[in-house]
Design a protein around this motif. Sequence first.
Motif, short mmCIF file in Angstrom:
data_model
loop_
_atom_site.label_atom_id
_atom_site.label_comp_id
_atom_site.label_asym_id
_atom_site.label_seq_id
_atom_site.Cartn_x
_atom_site.Cartn_y
_atom_site.Cartn_z
N ALA A 145 0.86 -1.18 0.00
CA ALA A 145 0.00 0.00 0.00
C ALA A 145 0.90 1.24 0.00
CB ALA A 145 -0.92 -0.01 1.23
N ARG A 146 0.27 2.39 0.15
CA ARG A 146 1.02 3.65 0.23
C ARG A 146 0.45 4.47 1.36
NH1 ARG A 146 -0.92 8.27 -2.45
NH2 ARG A 146 1.15 8.77 -3.28
N GLN B 180 -1.21 7.37 2.24
CA GLN B 180 -2.00 8.39 1.54
C GLN B 180 -1.89 9.74 2.24
OE1 GLN B 180 -3.33 7.68 -1.27
NE2 GLN B 180 -4.71 9.38 -1.75
N GLN C 20 -4.66 1.56 -1.09
CA GLN C 20 -4.21 0.65 -2.14
C GLN C 20 -5.07 0.89 -3.37
OE1 GLN C 20 -5.01 -3.67 -1.76
NE2 GLN C 20 -2.80 -3.97 -1.97
N ASP C 21 -4.41 1.20 -4.49
CA ASP C 21 -5.14 1.51 -5.73
C ASP C 21 -6.19 2.59 -5.52
OD1 ASP C 21 -3.66 -0.51 -7.03
OD2 ASP C 21 -5.10 -2.04 -6.43
N GLY C 22 -5.85 3.57 -4.72
CA GLY C 22 -6.74 4.69 -4.49
C GLY C 22 -7.86 4.44 -3.49
N GLN C 23 -7.91 3.26 -2.92
CA GLN C 23 -8.97 2.91 -1.98
C GLN C 23 -8.39 2.75 -0.57
OE1 GLN C 23 -12.29 2.67 -2.92
NE2 GLN C 23 -11.52 3.39 -4.90
N THR D 118 -7.62 1.15 2.69
CA THR D 118 -7.56 -0.24 3.16
C THR D 118 -8.19 -0.38 4.55
OG1 THR D 118 -5.42 0.06 4.25
CG2 THR D 118 -5.40 -0.60 1.91
N THR E 244 5.89 3.88 0.26
CA THR E 244 5.42 2.51 0.09
C THR E 244 5.41 1.78 1.42
OG1 THR E 244 6.29 2.40 -2.17
CG2 THR E 244 5.88 0.30 -1.06
#
Length: 229
Positions: free
Chosen positions: A117-118, A120, A168-171, A173, A214
């Motif tokens: 994930a990142r 955000q 993750q992918d803009g969503q 988690t 990351t």
Amino acid sequence: MLTRRAFLAAGSAATLSACAPAPLPDQTPITPVAPPALPDFYGAVTTEPFPVPAVPEGVVEPRLWRQFVPNPFPQDAPGTLVVDPGAGYLFLIGDDGQALRYGAGTGAAAFAWSGTARVQFTRAWPVWKAPDSMIERRPEFAPYSVANGGMPGGPGNPLGARALYLFQDGQDTLYRIHGACEPKYLGRAVSSGCIRLLDQDAIDIAARVPHGATVRVLPATAPAGIGLY
């Protein structure tokens, strides 16, 4: 010449000798070894909007103190966060063959998700919003629902002094790295939460990790009996 009287006297002496207590060992008192002193950075924090109390001496194992260690994940780029829920550690990968390791308390949510994930965004003294699924189990948290605006930041807030929000992918988690870990639970699995740090460590890592960093969460099996409350 050994007379009867001498023989009996000798026997009595031998009997008394055999029954006498053995010499006592050296009775020098043993001085207890004091636990190592906590680093100064675990003292009280007085520069925040809310007070952060000092970590009590003798509660947190030295292995769980914030410290530099040889990098166990050389495949990860500097600046990456690696979460190991099973071991109760969080690593910030450095660029010099070392990593900064933090002790962490892990809850059921920490074992429910793994992957990359990142970060955000990061929040200081964040608002905690009880998810609907938790309110179904614990109706007393209804005042802190999303609809009601959540619980304001401050002492007693489950997210503590800092929270890193992982997407993750803009969503979202719904996975967080945050403060408010009680020192006695550091490095242990407890009933709820994600990755919980001492507030001193949450403040430290939030200052080091930029938005977009990351995060790699290793898979781990939750201990028997652990569950969301």
